[in-house]
Design a protein around this motif. Sequence first.
Motif, PDB file in Angstrom:
ATOM      1  N   HIS A   1       7.998  -8.557  -9.032  1.00 52.79           N
ATOM      2  CA  HIS A   1       7.907  -7.050  -9.293  1.00 52.79           C
ATOM      3  C   HIS A   1       6.566  -6.762  -9.472  1.00 52.79           C
ATOM      4  N   VAL A   2       6.184  -7.505 -10.640  1.00 53.88           N
ATOM      5  CA  VAL A   2       5.217  -7.483 -11.097  1.00 53.88           C
ATOM      6  C   VAL A   2       3.686  -7.872  -9.815  1.00 53.88           C
ATOM      7  N   HIS A   3       3.992  -8.636  -9.163  1.00 54.93           N
ATOM      8  CA  HIS A   3       2.870  -8.597  -8.881  1.00 54.93           C
ATOM      9  C   HIS A   3       2.076  -8.068  -7.463  1.00 54.93           C
ATOM     10  N   ALA A   4       3.505  -7.319  -7.214  1.00 56.89           N
ATOM     11  CA  ALA A   4       3.699  -6.801  -5.471  1.00 56.89           C
ATOM     12  C   ALA A   4       2.423  -5.302  -5.674  1.00 56.89           C
ATOM     13  N   ALA A   5       1.773  -5.336  -5.085  1.00 53.46           N
ATOM     14  CA  ALA A   5       0.470  -4.692  -4.613  1.00 53.46           C
ATOM     15  C   ALA A   5       1.412  -3.081  -4.866  1.00 53.46           C
ATOM     16  N   ASP A   6       2.194  -2.781  -4.080  1.00 55.20           N
ATOM     17  CA  ASP A   6       3.152  -1.257  -3.372  1.00 55.20           C
ATOM     18  C   ASP A   6       3.697  -1.094  -4.419  1.00 55.20           C
ATOM     19  N   LEU A   7       4.169  -2.291  -5.828  1.00 52.14           N
ATOM     20  CA  LEU A   7       4.920  -1.285  -7.131  1.00 52.14           C
ATOM     21  C   LEU A   7       3.511  -1.281  -8.345  1.00 52.14           C
ATOM     22  N   GLN A   8       2.790  -1.674  -7.727  1.00 48.45           N
ATOM     23  CA  GLN A   8       1.877  -1.175  -9.330  1.00 48.45           C
ATOM     24  C   GLN A   8       1.045   0.050  -9.076  1.00 48.45           C
TER      25      GLN A   8
END
Length: 173
Positions: free
Chosen positions: A140-147
């Motif tokens: 959840h920290v590194h997923a691009a769509d969640l940043q």
Amino acid sequence: MARRKPSIPERAQLARAAVEYIEHYAKREPDQEPYDLAFRGLGKIVWLHAQSRDGIAAYAAKCWITGEEPYAGMSPTDLEDAERGRQEQARHNRAVATQTNRRIATRIDVIDQTSTRCTAPTKSGRPCGIEPLAGRNRCHVHAADLQCGAVKANGQRCAIPTGGRGLCAKHES
């Protein structure tokens, strides 16, 4: 010659021959067990598979001890029908096994494509230890769509995790 398993009619014929072999040698060698005599007699058949030899010898010894005829009451037609049924069952089992193996291979491919750890490196360069999201390779920290994803002044994108809710507090204004 390659070893093979006998068909059901061949098994019946071999069992009958093994009982005759036991009868012949039991008087000459009374210290030998019926199974051992049958096993020795069947050992002369070069093409006979080892496990089949063992099973037929045990069945022949049992028949000789109990005094029953091997495959009693089964005509040659019955034996052929049994063999056809066995072959049909073997074909069915192979088809089911092939289908099951394909399903397992597909599942393994899916598992191989998703990691058990996040594949992104941390800021320090070490592997991330967080469990990835379901069906993904990133957490959840590194997923691009969640940043956040906004472009910073230095040209890099902002990687602050927002949970997919858009820009972070710094870039909203």
